[in-house]
Design an enzyme around this catalytic site. Sequence first.
Site, mmCIF file in Angstrom:
data_model
loop_
_atom_site.group_PDB
_atom_site.id
_atom_site.type_symbol
_atom_site.label_atom_id
_atom_site.label_comp_id
_atom_site.label_asym_id
_atom_site.label_seq_id
_atom_site.Cartn_x
_atom_site.Cartn_y
_atom_site.Cartn_z
ATOM 1 N N THR A 20 0.802 -1.229 0.000
ATOM 2 C CA THR A 20 0.000 0.000 0.000
ATOM 3 C C THR A 20 0.839 1.286 0.000
ATOM 4 O OG1 THR A 20 -0.145 0.006 2.409
ATOM 5 C CG2 THR A 20 -1.887 -1.180 1.227
ATOM 6 N N TRP A 21 2.060 1.200 -0.498
ATOM 7 C CA TRP A 21 2.881 2.415 -0.591
ATOM 8 C C TRP A 21 2.202 3.425 -1.524
ATOM 9 C CZ3 TRP A 21 8.608 2.299 -2.829
ATOM 10 C CH2 TRP A 21 9.130 3.590 -2.838
ATOM 11 N N ASP A 56 0.434 -4.987 3.837
ATOM 12 C CA ASP A 56 1.626 -4.280 4.320
ATOM 13 C C ASP A 56 1.404 -2.779 4.159
ATOM 14 O OD1 ASP A 56 4.659 -4.370 5.012
ATOM 15 O OD2 ASP A 56 4.543 -3.003 3.294
ATOM 16 N N TYR A 61 4.087 6.138 4.632
ATOM 17 C CA TYR A 61 3.427 6.259 3.329
ATOM 18 C C TYR A 61 2.343 7.335 3.395
ATOM 19 C CZ TYR A 61 5.600 1.646 2.520
ATOM 20 O OH TYR A 61 6.489 0.605 2.399
ATOM 21 N N GLN A 178 11.994 -7.827 5.862
ATOM 22 C CA GLN A 178 11.370 -7.366 4.617
ATOM 23 C C GLN A 178 12.433 -6.712 3.738
ATOM 24 O OE1 GLN A 178 8.143 -4.139 3.045
ATOM 25 N NE2 GLN A 178 7.537 -5.224 4.881
ATOM 26 N N TYR A 206 9.734 -7.238 -0.921
ATOM 27 C CA TYR A 206 8.970 -6.135 -1.504
ATOM 28 C C TYR A 206 9.413 -5.810 -2.934
ATOM 29 C CZ TYR A 206 12.590 -2.535 -0.084
ATOM 30 O OH TYR A 206 13.719 -1.777 0.094
ATOM 31 N N LYS A 217 3.065 -3.869 -18.353
ATOM 32 C CA LYS A 217 2.221 -2.777 -18.872
ATOM 33 C C LYS A 217 2.964 -1.444 -18.875
ATOM 34 C CE LYS A 217 -1.756 -5.384 -17.655
ATOM 35 N NZ LYS A 217 -2.158 -5.979 -16.407
ATOM 36 N N ARG A 232 9.032 7.661 -9.190
ATOM 37 C CA ARG A 232 9.715 6.782 -10.139
ATOM 38 C C ARG A 232 10.409 7.571 -11.254
ATOM 39 N NH1 ARG A 232 4.773 2.689 -11.155
ATOM 40 N NH2 ARG A 232 3.709 4.687 -11.174
ATOM 41 N N GLN A 290 -5.696 -4.627 -10.855
ATOM 42 C CA GLN A 290 -4.348 -5.017 -10.383
ATOM 43 C C GLN A 290 -4.469 -6.002 -9.215
ATOM 44 O OE1 GLN A 290 -2.163 -1.357 -9.604
ATOM 45 N NE2 GLN A 290 -1.851 -0.970 -11.787
HETATM 46 N N1 LIG Z 1 10.146 -1.884 3.431
HETATM 47 C C1 LIG Z 1 10.414 -1.070 2.461
HETATM 48 O O1 LIG Z 1 11.368 -0.281 2.510
HETATM 49 C C2 LIG Z 1 9.552 -1.111 1.226
HETATM 50 C C3 LIG Z 1 10.007 -0.514 0.051
HETATM 51 C C4 LIG Z 1 9.205 -0.626 -1.078
HETATM 52 C C5 LIG Z 1 7.978 -1.272 -1.018
HETATM 53 N N2 LIG Z 1 7.549 -1.804 0.161
HETATM 54 C C6 LIG Z 1 6.227 -2.475 0.263
HETATM 55 O O2 LIG Z 1 6.115 -3.420 -0.787
HETATM 56 C C7 LIG Z 1 4.988 -3.107 -1.599
HETATM 57 C C8 LIG Z 1 5.249 -3.514 -3.035
HETATM 58 O O3 LIG Z 1 6.313 -2.819 -3.592
HETATM 59 P P1 LIG Z 1 6.095 -1.692 -4.697
HETATM 60 O O4 LIG Z 1 4.714 -1.143 -4.581
HETATM 61 O O5 LIG Z 1 7.261 -0.781 -4.584
HETATM 62 O O6 LIG Z 1 6.349 -2.452 -6.068
HETATM 63 P P2 LIG Z 1 5.684 -3.598 -6.941
HETATM 64 O O7 LIG Z 1 4.762 -4.409 -6.137
HETATM 65 O O8 LIG Z 1 6.811 -4.235 -7.627
HETATM 66 O O9 LIG Z 1 4.875 -2.724 -8.011
HETATM 67 C C9 LIG Z 1 3.665 -2.151 -7.667
HETATM 68 C C10 LIG Z 1 3.182 -1.224 -8.788
HETATM 69 O O10 LIG Z 1 3.092 -1.933 -10.002
HETATM 70 C C11 LIG Z 1 1.942 -1.502 -10.714
HETATM 71 N N3 LIG Z 1 1.084 -2.698 -10.824
HETATM 72 C C12 LIG Z 1 0.628 -3.506 -9.846
HETATM 73 N N4 LIG Z 1 -0.125 -4.495 -10.332
HETATM 74 C C13 LIG Z 1 -0.147 -4.325 -11.628
HETATM 75 C C14 LIG Z 1 -0.773 -5.015 -12.672
HETATM 76 N N5 LIG Z 1 -1.526 -6.077 -12.436
HETATM 77 N N6 LIG Z 1 -0.598 -4.574 -13.945
HETATM 78 C C15 LIG Z 1 0.143 -3.491 -14.170
HETATM 79 N N7 LIG Z 1 0.774 -2.769 -13.220
HETATM 80 C C16 LIG Z 1 0.612 -3.195 -11.962
HETATM 81 C C17 LIG Z 1 1.283 -0.404 -9.897
HETATM 82 O O11 LIG Z 1 1.832 0.863 -10.283
HETATM 83 P P3 LIG Z 1 1.325 1.670 -11.583
HETATM 84 O O12 LIG Z 1 -0.088 1.245 -11.853
HETATM 85 O O13 LIG Z 1 1.460 3.097 -11.220
HETATM 86 O O14 LIG Z 1 2.293 1.305 -12.665
HETATM 87 C C18 LIG Z 1 1.777 -0.721 -8.510
HETATM 88 O O15 LIG Z 1 1.783 0.380 -7.646
HETATM 89 C C19 LIG Z 1 4.763 -1.609 -1.352
HETATM 90 O O16 LIG Z 1 3.457 -1.196 -1.727
HETATM 91 C C20 LIG Z 1 5.039 -1.528 0.118
HETATM 92 O O17 LIG Z 1 3.928 -2.010 0.855
HETATM 93 C C21 LIG Z 1 8.327 -1.744 1.277
#
Ligand SMILES: NC(=O)c1ccc[n+]([C@@H]2O[C@H](COP(=O)([O-])OP(=O)(O)OC[C@H]3O[C@@H](n4cnc5c(N)ncnc54)[C@H](OP(=O)(O)O)[C@@H]3O)[C@@H](O)[C@H]2O)c1
Length: 319
Positions: A20-21, A56, A61, A178, A206, A217, A232, A290
Amino acid sequence: MFKRKLGYTDLELTVTGIGTWAIGGSDWRYGWGPQDDELSIRAIRRGLDLGINWIDTAPAYGNGHSEQIVGRAIKGLSPRPLIATKCGLAGDGKGGVRGYLKKNGILSEIEFSLKNLDIERIDILQIHWPIPDGDIEEAWRAIQIAIRQGKVRYAGVSNFNTAQLDRINKIAPAASLQPPYSMLKRDIEIDILPYCSAKNIGVIVYSPMQKGLLSGKMTANRVNSFPDNDHRKTDPLFIPPLLNKNLCLASSLADFAAKRGKTAGQAAIAWVLRKPEVTSAIAGIRNESQAEEIAKAGSWSLSEEELLEIDGIIKDNTF
Ligand SMILES: NC(=O)c1ccc[n+]([C@@H]2O[C@H](COP(=O)([O-])OP(=O)(O)OC[C@H]3O[C@@H](n4cnc5c(N)ncnc54)[C@H](OP(=O)(O)O)[C@@H]3O)[C@@H](O)[C@H]2O)c1
């Protein structure tokens, strides 16, 4: 959907968790551009309806906004999903964030999260970043107080290296780590995964789709039209020449997945889950479709042949 046990705890997590970032909104330096709150709530509920059992989030955030949206999405649900949130990263007053790990700050941040989420107890509380390094023991001891008070069930950390894990494990064993993990960020395969396996620490990875780059996409046009408040825009992986390489990898992955009626994003998630040390992959979502896609990724177990084919795709498209 498959579930895996988190380290030494009694928690069974679905192999994909809801990230949910991005739904924290764009009002800070690490935002993801505009996001509609009602859409975020529908996305979370759709993921839960399809069987995902944990979420998460973090107070960082959007300075509590993501937690508040999660709180609204889970209100009244019984059983409620497991909630993992974080601590130790706060607004710096200038739109950015700074690490702080002092006892009083951690304890008051836990109260802030409980209020935002509107829950009595946090299932997994993770130190967000080991910054400043010298204070990680103080923060870890503060979290043990919150566990004794019944405000936190299990404690873990995020972005820690093995030396830092050794230091806190002397105080109390970490339930989870994580770290980042994707086809483009594989560092944890060297030491983190073997370490966590040996110490029975759950690993919840993550950014498995590398912030959407590997979803299949993402396009150069989309990247070029990112608004200024989508962080980004300044991520080196989204800037040429790396962007071009990464989009080639995503395109080959999309071809591989399409032959099986799946998407590149689902392949990227299934690929991180090939490692038995990985308990669950957190995938970020912004809308219902998504959520549907990532929920389905959690039941795709890649065969040996499929893994070999993906190895070839990665070798051909990375350097
Ligand atoms: N602990 C830490 O330091 C840390 C750091 C980073 C993340 N996290 C956690 O991990 C989670 C996941 O990481 P993340 O959000 O960075 O990256 P991710 O899961 O690799 O990518 C998520 C992004 O991909 C796109 N997306 C998701 N499903 C999709 C689909 N079915 N088709 C097309 N695009 C899709 C969306 O962005 P768009 O639609 O804008 O393209 C979405 O926000 C975060 O939300 C957070 O909870 C933690």
